[in-house]
Write an enzyme that holds these catalytic residues in place. Structure first.
Site, PDB file in Angstrom:
ATOM      1  N   HIS A 163       0.819  -1.226   0.000  1.00 37.56           N
ATOM      2  CA  HIS A 163       0.000   0.000   0.000  1.00 37.56           C
ATOM      3  C   HIS A 163       0.849   1.272   0.000  1.00 37.56           C
ATOM      4  O   HIS A 163       0.322   2.360  -0.219  1.00 37.56           O
ATOM      5  CB  HIS A 163      -0.939   0.029   1.210  1.00 37.56           C
ATOM      6  CG  HIS A 163      -1.978  -1.043   1.202  1.00 37.56           C
ATOM      7  ND1 HIS A 163      -2.893  -1.184   0.172  1.00 37.56           N
ATOM      8  CD2 HIS A 163      -2.263  -2.042   2.089  1.00 37.56           C
ATOM      9  CE1 HIS A 163      -3.687  -2.222   0.438  1.00 37.56           C
ATOM     10  NE2 HIS A 163      -3.313  -2.764   1.577  1.00 37.56           N
ATOM     11  N   ASP A 199      -2.580 -10.382  -2.488  1.00 34.29           N
ATOM     12  CA  ASP A 199      -3.153  -9.976  -1.198  1.00 34.29           C
ATOM     13  C   ASP A 199      -4.646  -9.672  -1.414  1.00 34.29           C
ATOM     14  O   ASP A 199      -5.057  -9.312  -2.521  1.00 34.29           O
ATOM     15  CB  ASP A 199      -2.414  -8.720  -0.716  1.00 34.29           C
ATOM     16  CG  ASP A 199      -2.826  -8.264   0.669  1.00 34.29           C
ATOM     17  OD1 ASP A 199      -2.097  -8.568   1.630  1.00 34.29           O
ATOM     18  OD2 ASP A 199      -3.867  -7.576   0.801  1.00 34.29           O
ATOM     19  N   HIS A 201      -6.227  -7.146  -0.490  1.00 35.16           N
ATOM     20  CA  HIS A 201      -6.422  -5.717  -0.772  1.00 35.16           C
ATOM     21  C   HIS A 201      -5.623  -5.295  -2.008  1.00 35.16           C
ATOM     22  O   HIS A 201      -4.496  -5.762  -2.205  1.00 35.16           O
ATOM     23  CB  HIS A 201      -5.964  -4.886   0.430  1.00 35.16           C
ATOM     24  CG  HIS A 201      -6.617  -5.284   1.728  1.00 35.16           C
ATOM     25  ND1 HIS A 201      -6.027  -6.173   2.613  1.00 35.16           N
ATOM     26  CD2 HIS A 201      -7.804  -4.938   2.263  1.00 35.16           C
ATOM     27  CE1 HIS A 201      -6.832  -6.337   3.659  1.00 35.16           C
ATOM     28  NE2 HIS A 201      -7.920  -5.601   3.479  1.00 35.16           N
ATOM     29  N   ASP A 288      -4.423 -12.879   3.350  1.00 30.76           N
ATOM     30  CA  ASP A 288      -5.690 -12.403   3.930  1.00 30.76           C
ATOM     31  C   ASP A 288      -6.877 -12.755   3.031  1.00 30.76           C
ATOM     32  O   ASP A 288      -8.007 -12.345   3.299  1.00 30.76           O
ATOM     33  CB  ASP A 288      -5.651 -10.900   4.262  1.00 30.76           C
ATOM     34  CG  ASP A 288      -4.921 -10.057   3.244  1.00 30.76           C
ATOM     35  OD1 ASP A 288      -4.620 -10.552   2.141  1.00 30.76           O
ATOM     36  OD2 ASP A 288      -4.666  -8.864   3.546  1.00 30.76           O
TER      37      ASP A 288
HETATM   38  N1  Q9C Z   1      -9.837  -2.521  11.201  1.00 28.41           N
HETATM   39  C1  Q9C Z   1      -2.557  -5.193   4.161  1.00 28.41           C
HETATM   40  O1  Q9C Z   1      -3.164  -6.248   4.084  1.00 28.41           O
HETATM   41  N2  Q9C Z   1      -7.975  -1.227   7.186  1.00 28.41           N
HETATM   42  N3  Q9C Z   1      -3.134  -4.066   4.592  1.00 28.41           N
HETATM   43  C2  Q9C Z   1      -8.838  -2.270   7.600  1.00 28.41           C
HETATM   44  C3  Q9C Z   1      -9.617  -2.987   9.869  1.00 28.41           C
HETATM   45  C4  Q9C Z   1      -6.816  -1.377   6.418  1.00 28.41           C
HETATM   46  C5  Q9C Z   1      -4.530  -4.042   4.988  1.00 28.41           C
HETATM   47  C6  Q9C Z   1      -9.656  -1.906   8.816  1.00 28.41           C
HETATM   48  C7  Q9C Z   1      -6.436  -2.695   5.843  1.00 28.41           C
HETATM   49  C8  Q9C Z   1      -5.028  -2.690   5.305  1.00 28.41           C
HETATM   50  C9  Q9C Z   1      -1.107  -5.136   3.824  1.00 28.41           C
HETATM   51 ZN    ZN Z   2      -4.216  -7.115   2.634  1.00 31.28          ZN
END
Ligand code: Q9C
Ligand code: ZN
Length: 348
Positions: A163, A199, A201, A288
């Site tokens: 990210h 991933d 995301h 994930d």
């Molecule tokens: N409380 C990666 O997997 N926000 N980043 C989610 C959860 C951000 C994920 C809210 C998720 C970022 C590297």
């Molecule tokens: Zn992720």
């Protein structure tokens, strides 16, 4: 498969992230990497090395100088605001959207924190910079391993990276390890590099870094940004620009997607990478996508990751894996090493 393990990763240990008006415990925790290390040792995946000694030059190939300066001094500046801050994580509260200026570097540290970020979920702690810097060194080590004729490598690091953009952090990421690696491969003479991001995301940082480049192809399979983080990038109509026209492929999938449809999407990404004529592959490996992940929405099972590794091994490309997300801590080791072991079995 040679693993480059970031032994400095525990230095980055956020306490809280802002989520819907509350500070909640971080999901991106040090034990994630320890579980992966434990699993790959138990299954004898191969040699585990630490990061080579490298200077900041490979990081500066993908990140702005003023952003690196910010990251490397951020903790000291945070504590200088108020000595009591030493007990708190640093999180931003102000952001310069659209009509605000981003050319001026404010003297105020909180203002600069917002200039260089896009969410309040990515705490900077006392050891964030040394941990992130060492992770990038691991990415350089793995890229150099491929440049020296190695067929595969694994970068086991946190914080994750995909990210993080040219001059911003977010999504638990500070330094874009996959981008550092892809650029290192290019600088080492690999003509065409592909980054495949699996991933959950979308890898907005990696996409943005290479969006106008014709020498690095970026493909990503991820949760549809209409409903999933990072929301503002990762749509199917983003196909690259300028010299990079056609060198970006996004395959967004709805929440609830299972392995069959997910593997079809990855197959489409791999076909595009083959058509591009990639000479080396960097995989942003987030697990994930697992059904039990606490912050994501696909339904892959642990055994499915063997199939994922097998699919990737079939490309026959020199391949390096970079650890990204995956927050079901008890299963993160098995899921990750399932990909790597099946890859190794297929690729030899
Ligand atoms: N409380 C990666 O997997 N926000 N980043 C989610 C959860 C951000 C994920 C809210 C998720 C970022 C590297
Ligand atoms: Zn992720």
């Amino acid at each position: 498969m040679k693993t480059f393990f970031n032994d400095q990763h525990p230095l980055h240990h956020g306490r809280h992230e802002m989520f819907r008006g509350k500070l909640v415990p971080c999901v991106e925790v040090p034990s994630r990497a320890d579980f992966v290390l434990q699993e790959l040792r138990a299954r004898g995946l191969g040699e585990v090395a630490s990061a080579p000694e490298v200077d900041l030059a490979p990081i500066e190939r993908v990140h702005a100088r003023r952003y690196i300066d910010f990251l490397s001094t951020a903790w000291n500046e945070w504590v200088a605001l108020d000595p009591a801050n030493a007990e708190l994580d640093a999180l931003p509260s102000y952001w310069p959207i659209r009509t605000f200026r981003s050319d001026v570097l404010p003297a105020s540290f909180p203002a600069r924190m917002g200039l260089f970020s896009y969410d309040a979920g990515s705490p900077i702690t006392s050891g964030t910079w040394p941990a992130a810097r060492q992770g990038a060194a691991c990415a350089v080590g793995a890229a150099d391993h491929l440049l020296q004729g190695g067929r595969s490598a694994f970068v086991l690091t946190r914080p994750p990276g995909h990210h993080a953009g040219h001059d911003f952090f977010g999504g638990y990421c500070f330094v874009n390890n996959a981008a550092v690696a892809a650029q290192r491969l290019r600088d080492g003479g690999v003509a065409r590099v592909a980054v495949l991001d699996i991933d959950y995301h979308h890898g907005n940082g990696t996409q943005a870094i290479f969006y106008e480049r014709g020498d690095v192809f970026f493909a990503s399979v991820h949760g549809d940004p209409h409903t999933e983080y990072p929301y503002y990038l990762g749509y199917a109509d983003e196909r690259g620009a300028g010299a990079g026209e056609g060198c970006n492929l996004n395959l967004p999938l709805p929440r609830g997607t299972g392995v069959a449809r997910w593997r079809e999407a990855m197959a489409i990404a791999l076909q595009a990478i083959a058509r591009f004529g990639a000479d080396a592959l960097v995989v942003s490996l987030g697990v994930d996508t697992f059904a039990g992940d606490p912050i994501a929405g696909f339904t892959l099972q642990s055994s499915d990751y063997l199939q994922v590794g097998d699919d990737l091994g079939a490309t026959r490309l020199p391949t390096m894996f970079v650890f990204e997300g995956g927050y079901a801590v008890a299963e993160v080791g098995v899921n990750t090493v399932n990909v790597l072991e099946a890859f190794k079995q297929r690729a030899g």
